[in-house]
Design an enzyme around this catalytic site. Structure first.
Site, PDB file in Angstrom:
ATOM      1  N   HIS A   1     -26.019 -12.072  15.632  1.00 46.98           N
ATOM      2  CA  HIS A   1     -25.688 -10.660  15.502  1.00 46.98           C
ATOM      3  C   HIS A   1     -26.893  -9.765  15.338  1.00 46.98           C
ATOM      4  CE1 HIS A   1     -22.624  -7.847  16.146  1.00 46.98           C
ATOM      5  NE2 HIS A   1     -23.225  -7.047  15.301  1.00 46.98           N
TER       6      HIS A   1
ATOM      7  N   TYR B   1     -29.018  -6.012  17.166  1.00 49.27           N
ATOM      8  CA  TYR B   1     -29.731  -4.859  16.620  1.00 49.27           C
ATOM      9  C   TYR B   1     -31.167  -4.823  17.103  1.00 49.27           C
ATOM     10  CZ  TYR B   1     -25.492  -4.058  14.278  1.00 49.27           C
ATOM     11  OH  TYR B   1     -24.175  -3.805  14.068  1.00 49.27           O
TER      12      TYR B   1
ATOM     13  N   PHE C   1     -19.155  -6.225  24.390  1.00 49.63           N
ATOM     14  CA  PHE C   1     -20.621  -6.287  24.367  1.00 49.63           C
ATOM     15  C   PHE C   1     -21.261  -5.734  25.642  1.00 49.63           C
ATOM     16  CE2 PHE C   1     -19.743 -10.869  25.418  1.00 49.63           C
ATOM     17  CZ  PHE C   1     -20.419 -10.960  26.616  1.00 49.63           C
ATOM     18  N   HIS C   2     -20.496  -5.692  26.719  1.00 48.53           N
ATOM     19  CA  HIS C   2     -21.052  -4.993  27.884  1.00 48.53           C
ATOM     20  C   HIS C   2     -21.125  -3.496  27.630  1.00 48.53           C
ATOM     21  CE1 HIS C   2     -20.728  -8.759  30.116  1.00 48.53           C
ATOM     22  NE2 HIS C   2     -21.450  -8.195  31.066  1.00 48.53           N
TER      23      HIS C   2
ATOM     24  N   ARG D   1     -11.737 -15.174  28.166  1.00 45.00           N
ATOM     25  CA  ARG D   1     -13.070 -14.969  28.735  1.00 45.00           C
ATOM     26  C   ARG D   1     -13.661 -16.301  29.155  1.00 45.00           C
ATOM     27  NH1 ARG D   1     -17.064 -14.408  23.480  1.00 45.00           N
ATOM     28  NH2 ARG D   1     -18.692 -14.362  25.008  1.00 45.00           N
ATOM     29  N   ARG D   2     -14.824 -16.266  29.793  1.00 42.38           N
ATOM     30  CA  ARG D   2     -15.541 -17.461  30.262  1.00 42.38           C
ATOM     31  C   ARG D   2     -14.685 -18.301  31.198  1.00 42.38           C
ATOM     32  NH1 ARG D   2     -15.895 -18.789  24.784  1.00 42.38           N
ATOM     33  NH2 ARG D   2     -17.472 -17.567  23.717  1.00 42.38           N
TER      34      ARG D   2
END
Lengths: 543, 266
Positions: free
Chosen positions: A217, A221, A369-370, A431-432
């Site tokens: 995580h 940042y 996250f995209h 996903r994936r």
């Protein structure tokens, strides 16, 4: 003014970063097309995961690391107004990152390490993939050391003076990266590589995942830091305003240092090896990260309002219309905030221990996250490149219209790509997945969403082509004498700062302390428990 | 300014930040480790310390009484792990070769059968060992194999497995050709019927403990085993992974899968 060698150094970082980004962008769109009902399926899931691994590794490790490093070197010279100390080391670091990238990508492209960029033990790929990632990280550690050394040298000659905000933020990013990358480094060196080399046939996948979450995580940042530095130190200047509060900026950056580390287990909410109390603790601290984010949104909106009012905007919202909307930096920050808003709202769902169950491992996460990284952050990388380019090349970057088109396309493309993902994620699309069986009546109605995302991806590819075109044209343009590079000025320039906001000791101590309270027990427990290992599963072409 | 000490209780920044962070940790920990677990309706939590341990993820003691007992007994007594088989040495292989003299009638002189019984040459040692133990314990039924296996000790079975794993089996089919020839059931499975791709366990990309290599096995043998699984006359797949798949397969798919695997490695 940058030294000539430093210009090449920064340019080299940016070009390799953007070349990797462009290739990964094409791979991403190929994945979307292959998974859509538009074409016949490739028939081999391994090819798909090979592409996903390359896409993720390039976008998550190579692009942001090189942008942060290159931007960091530029910040060091521009803001401290001293020649970069250790330039040879900086080139060595760059060489290590490039070497690492090549080392990692060879096994990936041969299909020997299709483990995705988050490694996912007990899957085990070719050891050279992991060694390549380690080289990238080691190269970036040289950057961390150089940033600390340059700041130290400046402090010696400027006793008691406030550290320029860009460098303060830059060094905060470097320290954050140094500490957070240790988790993945431990995972690779002590857990994955022994299995990848065949010295062990089992791996403690649960412990490995905990170590990766240590990195997973805060790395976000670290990706975000260049964008935030641009928010505070480039945007107000570029749009003709002032930074609303220098102190607020410093507080935001040190809070990121403190709060972005002890939260990674929110990626493991559905993992059985971590206790629910530990997960709750991490959920609480994940919530705390919203504080520096909100501080930033408030401060930057206030700074932008100052620009709007200086340009004659009146009334409650009249200043918005008065803003320089034709300025690419203005567009970029507006788009970035819109995407950060949507992405952040989605993030609140992900960090809520209970709500996460609904979206775990669905396309929602990919969309999230995209939108945050590919959208809010990468669009600021573009803006940073546009802002720095004339100072790096000594040539004009004149085609502002093309830049605006590029930024618009990226924004629209990212929204069109990710909103359908969020939607079908709630419907439960996993996903994936290399393949969706559209013949399944339960899945067939979701086929349209994949087609929409393909279109969004296509817009992103066009935007990527424009971006590269603009930068290349920048090299071919007329030579100019750019003005001295300036960062934003604060409304009240800091003349005296409390030592706590002009040094890192306290915040690093809190960062490490919180890592111990929030990670100490799960790691110690998993290390001491017996029989926690599972068979390692070699991935890729056998025989 | 430089005389100001950061790590001092007189420094407001120090006390506020450390105090604030500590307060968050303590409050969050009290909620996460005490309040939430104690307020669950789960009756197994007996006290404060137990609540904290549960929330911290300390494994609770194994409670065998909670395990359901199956009326049919266990499907297999073999617990398959990656380290179940010891690395084979030449002595073990040699002993296995001697023991294998009694197997040659059906499984061939060098492990390649000419009688449509399974080819054992190059088979995964864990797979051979598990099946032998299941034959001996009766978890896999066979009027031929059961009496033979009942005479074998555990080291005997390991030696036999090591010997047959050591024997070579040809793999000479080009990879590109496989992709074209593989039927859909092998490549994709049938997601609508909950059938995973056969190739996800029996194929190039998979390497799972005790999963047999099917390449070049006799077609009639593979077909018969799938039919046995479908009819539950073979039940030694511990999680019913094969029975669940085989029950859903059509006779055509069983034929296609059997034919495909038999055609590989010839």
């Amino acid at each position: 003014m940058l030294n000539k060698n430093s210009k090449y150094l920064v340019l080299a970082h940016f070009w390799v970063a953007f070349a990797g980004f462009f290739v990964a962008l094409l791979l991403g769109e190929w994945q979307m097309v292959m998974r859509s009902p538009l074409v016949h399926w490739i028939g081999d899931p391994e090819l798909y995961y090979r592409s996903v691994t390359a896409h993720g590794s390039a976008m998550a490790y190579v692009l942001p690391t090189l942008v942060a490093m290159g931007f960091g070197y530029a910040i060091s010279e521009f803001s401290l107004k001293q020649a970069l100390i250790g330039r040879r080391w900086a080139w060595l670091g760059f060489a290590l990152v490039v070497l690492g990238t090549v080392t990692a990508m060879i096994p990936v492209s041969m299909g020997l390490a299709s483990v995705l960029y988050t490694f996912y033990p007990p899957m085990i790929g070719n050891p050279f993939y992991y060694l390549g990632v380690v080289l990238v990280v080691v190269g970036s550690w040289i950057w961390v050391a150089l940033m600390a050394i340059n700041l130290h040298a400046w402090k010696k000659t400027h006793r008691g003076e406030p550290i320029p905000l860009p460098m303060f933020a830059n060094v905060a990013a470097a320290y954050l990266w140094a500490w957070t990358s240790i988790g993945a480094a431990i995972e690779i060196l002590f857990l994955i590589l022994p299995a990848a080399f065949g010295w062990k046939t089992t791996i403690d996948a649960g412990l490995a995942r905990v170590f990766f979450s240590w990195t997973l995580h805060a790395i976000v940042y670290f990706w975000l830091m260049p964008a935030y530095i641009a928010f505070y130190t480039l945007v107000p200047r570029a749009i003709g305003g002032r930074l609303y509060s220098d102190t607020m900026a410093r507080i935001s950056f040190v809070l990121f240092l403190v709060f972005s580390m002890p939260i990674g287990i929110h990626h493991l909410f559905q993992d059985p090896q971590v206790g629910s109390g530990v997960k709750f603790l991490h959920a609480v601290f994940t919530g705390m990260v919203s504080i520096p984010t909100f501080l930033t949104v408030f401060t930057i909106c206030a700074s932008v309002e100052i620009a709007g009012r200086l340009r004659g905007g009146k009334g409650l919202l009249g200043w918005v219309a008065a803003l320089p909307w034709k300025n690419p930096m203005m567009l970029a920050v507006a788009f970035s905030f819109v995407m950060l808003g949507f992405g952040g709202a989605g993030g609140l769902i992900n960090m809520s221990y209970q709500l996460d169950f609904a979206v775990h491992n669905t396309q929602w996460i990919t969309g999230h996250f995209h939108l945050i990284f590919g959208g809010a952050i990468v669009i600021m990388y573009f803006a940073i490149a546009y802002d720095l380019w004339p100072h790096l090349t000594g040539k004009a970057l004149a085609n502002v219209r093309l830049m605006r088109t590029q930024l618009w396309l990226w924004f629209i493309g990212m929204i069109v790509l990710t909103f359908p993902w969020h939607f079908v994620g709630i419907l439960g699309m996993p996903r994936r997945m290399a393949y969706y069986d559209y013949a399944n009546p339960a899945i067939a109605p979701q086929a349209f969403s994949v087609i929409i995302s393909v279109i969004g991806g296509l817009l992103l590819v066009i935007s990527g082509v424009l971006f590269i075109t603009i930068l290349v044209k920048g090299h071919l343009a007329n030579r100019i004498e750019p003005e001295e590079f300036r960062f934003s000025m604060a409304v009240h320039a800091p003349t005296r700062l409390p030592v706590a906001l002009n040094s890192f000791g306290l915040w690093l101590a809190l960062m490490i302390g919180l890592t111990i309270t929030n990670y100490g027990f799960p790691i110690a427990q998993l290390m001491s428990l017996e029989q926690t290992s599972v068979p390692a599963i070699p991935v890729g072409v056998r025989k | 300014m430089s005389s100001e000490r950061v790590f001092s209780f007189k420094n407001m920044w120090f006390t506020a930040s450390v105090g604030g962070v500590l307060a968050i940790v303590v409050i969050a920990a009290c909620i996460g480790f005490i309040w939430i677990p104690s307020s669950q309706s789960d009756k197994t939590i007996t006290g404060l310390w137990d609540a904290i341990c549960t929330a911290a993820g300390v494994p609770s003691r194994f409670q065998p009484v909670l395990l359901p007992t199956l009326p049919t007994g266990r499907p297999s007594n073999v617990i398959v792990t990656a380290t179940m088989m010891h690395p084979a040495d030449s002595q073990s292989i040699g002993r296995g070769a001697t023991l294998a003299m009694q197997c040659t009638m059906c499984h061939g002189i060098r492990g390649m059968s000419e009688a449509a019984s399974p080819n054992l040459a190059g088979q995964a040692d864990a797979a051979i060992y598990k099946q032998l133990r299941d034959f001996k314990s009766g978890n896999r039924e066979s009027v031929i194999m059961q009496p033979l296996a009942s005479a074998l000790s555990d080291p005997d079975m390991r030696d036999l497995a090591a010997y047959y794993a050591y024997l070579p089996r040809d793999h000479n089919v080009a990879r590109s050709a496989q992709v074209e020839q593989a039927p859909l059931i092998v490549l994709n499975g049938a997601p609508m019927r909950n059938i995973g791709a056969c190739a996800s366990c029996h194929g190039d990309h998979a390497n799972k403990a005790a999963v047999p290599n099917l390449d070049g096995e006799p077609e009639s043998y593979i077909r018969a085993q799938l039919q046995h699984f479908a009819a539950s006359t073979r039940r030694n797949d511990i999680n019913e992974q094969m029975r669940n798949v085989a029950r859903q397969m059509t006779p055509d798919e069983i034929d296609a899968a059997a034919h495909y695997y038999a055609s590989r490695g010839e």
